[in-house]
Design a protein around this motif. Structure first.
Motif, mmCIF file in Angstrom:
data_model
loop_
_atom_site.group_PDB
_atom_site.id
_atom_site.type_symbol
_atom_site.label_atom_id
_atom_site.label_comp_id
_atom_site.label_asym_id
_atom_site.label_seq_id
_atom_site.Cartn_x
_atom_site.Cartn_y
_atom_site.Cartn_z
ATOM 1 N N VAL A 7 -8.933 7.058 -7.655
ATOM 2 C CA VAL A 7 -8.200 7.764 -6.605
ATOM 3 C C VAL A 7 -8.058 9.238 -6.937
ATOM 4 O O VAL A 7 -7.848 10.060 -6.038
ATOM 5 C CB VAL A 7 -6.807 7.121 -6.401
ATOM 6 N N SER A 27 -6.301 3.109 2.812
ATOM 7 C CA SER A 27 -5.722 3.150 1.467
ATOM 8 C C SER A 27 -6.840 3.259 0.448
ATOM 9 O O SER A 27 -7.851 2.552 0.542
ATOM 10 C CB SER A 27 -4.885 1.889 1.217
ATOM 11 N N SER A 78 -4.620 8.171 1.985
ATOM 12 C CA SER A 78 -5.318 8.318 0.708
ATOM 13 C C SER A 78 -5.036 9.676 0.071
ATOM 14 O O SER A 78 -4.972 9.796 -1.156
ATOM 15 C CB SER A 78 -6.827 8.110 0.889
ATOM 16 N N SER A 135 -1.534 0.520 -9.703
ATOM 17 C CA SER A 135 -2.575 1.300 -10.375
ATOM 18 C C SER A 135 -2.241 1.608 -11.822
ATOM 19 O O SER A 135 -3.136 1.918 -12.620
ATOM 20 C CB SER A 135 -2.819 2.618 -9.630
ATOM 21 N N SER A 175 -10.690 12.061 -2.108
ATOM 22 C CA SER A 175 -9.904 11.123 -1.317
ATOM 23 C C SER A 175 -10.784 10.433 -0.290
ATOM 24 O O SER A 175 -11.852 10.927 0.083
ATOM 25 C CB SER A 175 -8.767 11.862 -0.596
ATOM 26 N N LEU A 182 3.176 4.351 -1.303
ATOM 27 C CA LEU A 182 2.955 5.128 -2.525
ATOM 28 C C LEU A 182 3.580 4.446 -3.735
ATOM 29 O O LEU A 182 2.998 4.434 -4.828
ATOM 30 C CB LEU A 182 3.529 6.539 -2.356
ATOM 31 N N GLN A 216 -5.415 -3.112 -4.888
ATOM 32 C CA GLN A 216 -5.659 -1.743 -4.431
ATOM 33 C C GLN A 216 -7.143 -1.400 -4.397
ATOM 34 O O GLN A 216 -7.532 -0.408 -3.775
ATOM 35 C CB GLN A 216 -4.903 -0.745 -5.316
ATOM 36 N N GLN A 228 -1.704 9.385 -1.610
ATOM 37 C CA GLN A 228 -1.836 8.609 -2.848
ATOM 38 C C GLN A 228 -2.399 9.474 -3.973
ATOM 39 O O GLN A 228 -1.923 9.422 -5.117
ATOM 40 C CB GLN A 228 -2.721 7.388 -2.590
ATOM 41 N N HIS A 229 -3.406 10.281 -3.664
ATOM 42 C CA HIS A 229 -4.004 11.182 -4.657
ATOM 43 C C HIS A 229 -2.979 12.191 -5.169
ATOM 44 O O HIS A 229 -2.831 12.376 -6.392
ATOM 45 C CB HIS A 229 -5.198 11.898 -4.016
ATOM 46 N N TRP A 261 0.802 -1.225 0.000
ATOM 47 C CA TRP A 261 0.000 0.000 0.000
ATOM 48 C C TRP A 261 0.838 1.279 0.000
ATOM 49 O O TRP A 261 0.290 2.379 -0.086
ATOM 50 C CB TRP A 261 -0.929 0.032 1.203
ATOM 51 N N PHE A 303 1.349 1.304 -4.448
ATOM 52 C CA PHE A 303 0.025 1.712 -4.907
ATOM 53 C C PHE A 303 0.054 2.141 -6.358
ATOM 54 O O PHE A 303 -0.786 1.710 -7.175
ATOM 55 C CB PHE A 303 -0.506 2.852 -4.028
ATOM 56 N N TRP A 304 1.035 2.980 -6.716
ATOM 57 C CA TRP A 304 1.055 3.507 -8.081
ATOM 58 C C TRP A 304 1.649 2.516 -9.081
ATOM 59 O O TRP A 304 1.297 2.546 -10.257
ATOM 60 C CB TRP A 304 1.741 4.864 -8.126
#
Length: 374
Positions: A203, A234, A173, A92, A207, A85, A302, A176-177, A83, A88-89
């Motif tokens: 995302v 997340s 979150s 994603s 958020s 950054l 995710q 992450q955004h 989870w 996550f990316w």
């Protein structure tokens, strides 16, 4: 000669597909396609320099609390925990993008007033960079900057491909955004209010929507986190529609199914959260009113907090909203819930009179759906 990017290095040398597969943890025989899908041949590294600074003069209303230990910040930025950054990316973007962080030690913004500087997001980035240059920090090979300042508050968020973050009330979150903006993704839009952010399946919308709870990592034991009750959530992944809009390698891949609505095609879509590059995750139809896209989202990876649904977005169908700054943003148009087995009659979702998706099949494990498009 096969050149494949793996997580540890970039290689260009005569080597067998089997050997590369073995090193990537793939058992037995493996196809070139599967090797590329699992090792991320097309991955674009984005080198992010994290500049950490305390204010020269702290504002009277500062939310003073201890600086997070390096190990704690590493959990958020790049630890292989599923989870962070970086994780996550990577997930994603189907491993098309990889955040690579270089974190500087804490230093002081000499002669910079917290009270005077904190509202100017771009100015905070500039001041941190200027101070870093004075401190002898090298920016060779750096693509983006994250200025992390302490103590809060500050006008946190992205600007001009860079970002300002702090240890304030914003949670995982939010981070992450904002790193999505650092990677070049714009806000999601939808048919509510002033339109911006209204996409519960991206995302890049609001958020902390359809999140999954994260267990507090050991590195944060005893570490103070402001608003701890909401911090460890997340967010849902980027929408495949947004990946199509902003990532040319994805748009050109076999993950995108281009369909002719006149033929009423029946397409099979993989749940995005458990898919890899070249798995079918997005159906795209061209219409007289722009492109309309269907994707499938379920509780995998995710997307562990989302309600399973076939989600419809559009591109270049809605008016350009220049006051927000985005150009041809992706619009959320609607969704239909997914469950197994499919009820009779099956659910559908429509966009005016130009597009309709009807659910006709779902695998028992919810990993795939089949829809008829018209």
């Amino acid at each position: 000669m096969l050149s494949v990017r793996q997580s540890k290095a970039v290689r260009s040398l005569p080597i067998s597909v089997r050997a590369l597969g073995r090193e990537a943890g793939l058992p037995g025989q493996v196809s070139v396609r599967e090797l590329l899908r699992r090792t991320g041949m097309f991955t674009k590294p984005v080198h992010v320099k994290v500049l950490r600074y305390t204010w020269g003069t702290v504002a009277p209303d500062a939310r003073n609390h201890p600086i997070w230990p390096d190990a704690a910040l590493a959990e958020i930025l790049y630890a292989p925990n599923g989870w962070s950054l970086a994780d996550f990316w990577s997930d994603s973007t189907l491993r098309l993008s990889e955040l690579r962080f270089s974190v500087e030690p804490w230093r002081v913004l000499v002669n910079v007033s917290h009270k005077d500087a904190r509202d100017d997001r771009g100015g905070v980035v500039d001041k941190c960079r200027h101070q870093a240059e004075q401190d002898g920090v090298s920016f060779e090979g750096v693509d983006r900057i994250v200025a992390m300042v302490h103590p809060p508050p500050v006008n946190a968020g992205a600007i001009g491909g860079n970002a300002v973050l702090d240890q304030g009330a914003f949670g995982l979150s939010f981070f992450q955004h904002e790193l999505g903006h650092v990677l070049g993704f714009e806000h999601a839009f939808g048919p509510c209010g002033d339109y911006v952010y209204h996409d519960d399946y991206s995302v890049m919308g609001f958020s902390a929507v359809q999140t999954r709870a994260i267990a507090v990592p050991a590195a944060f034991n005893g570490v103070q986190v402001l608003e701890a009750a909401t911090f460890w959530n997340s967010d849902r992944a980027l929408s495949p529609a947004a990946l199509y809009r902003y990532a040319a390698d994805f748009a050109a891949s076999s993950s995108v199914l281009r369909v002719d609505l006149a033929t009423r095609p029946r397409v099979r879509l993989a749940a995005f959260g458990q898919a890899g590059l070249h798995d079918p995750v997005l159906a795209v139809a061209s219409t007289a009113q722009g492109e309309i896209m269907a994707e499938y989202r379920a509780r995998f990876g995710q997307d562990g907090g989302v309600q399973p649904a076939v989600v419809v977005h559009s591109l270049r169908r809605r008016p350009v909203l220049r006051w927000h700054g985005e150009r041809d943003p992706v619009w959320y148009e609607g969704h239909m819930g997914v469950s197994s087995p499919v009820p009779s009659p099956g659910p559908s979702v429509s966009v005016d009179n130009v597009f309709k998706a009807e659910l006709v099949a779902v695998t028992p494990d919810l990993r795939y759906v089949e829809v008829v498009l018209s």
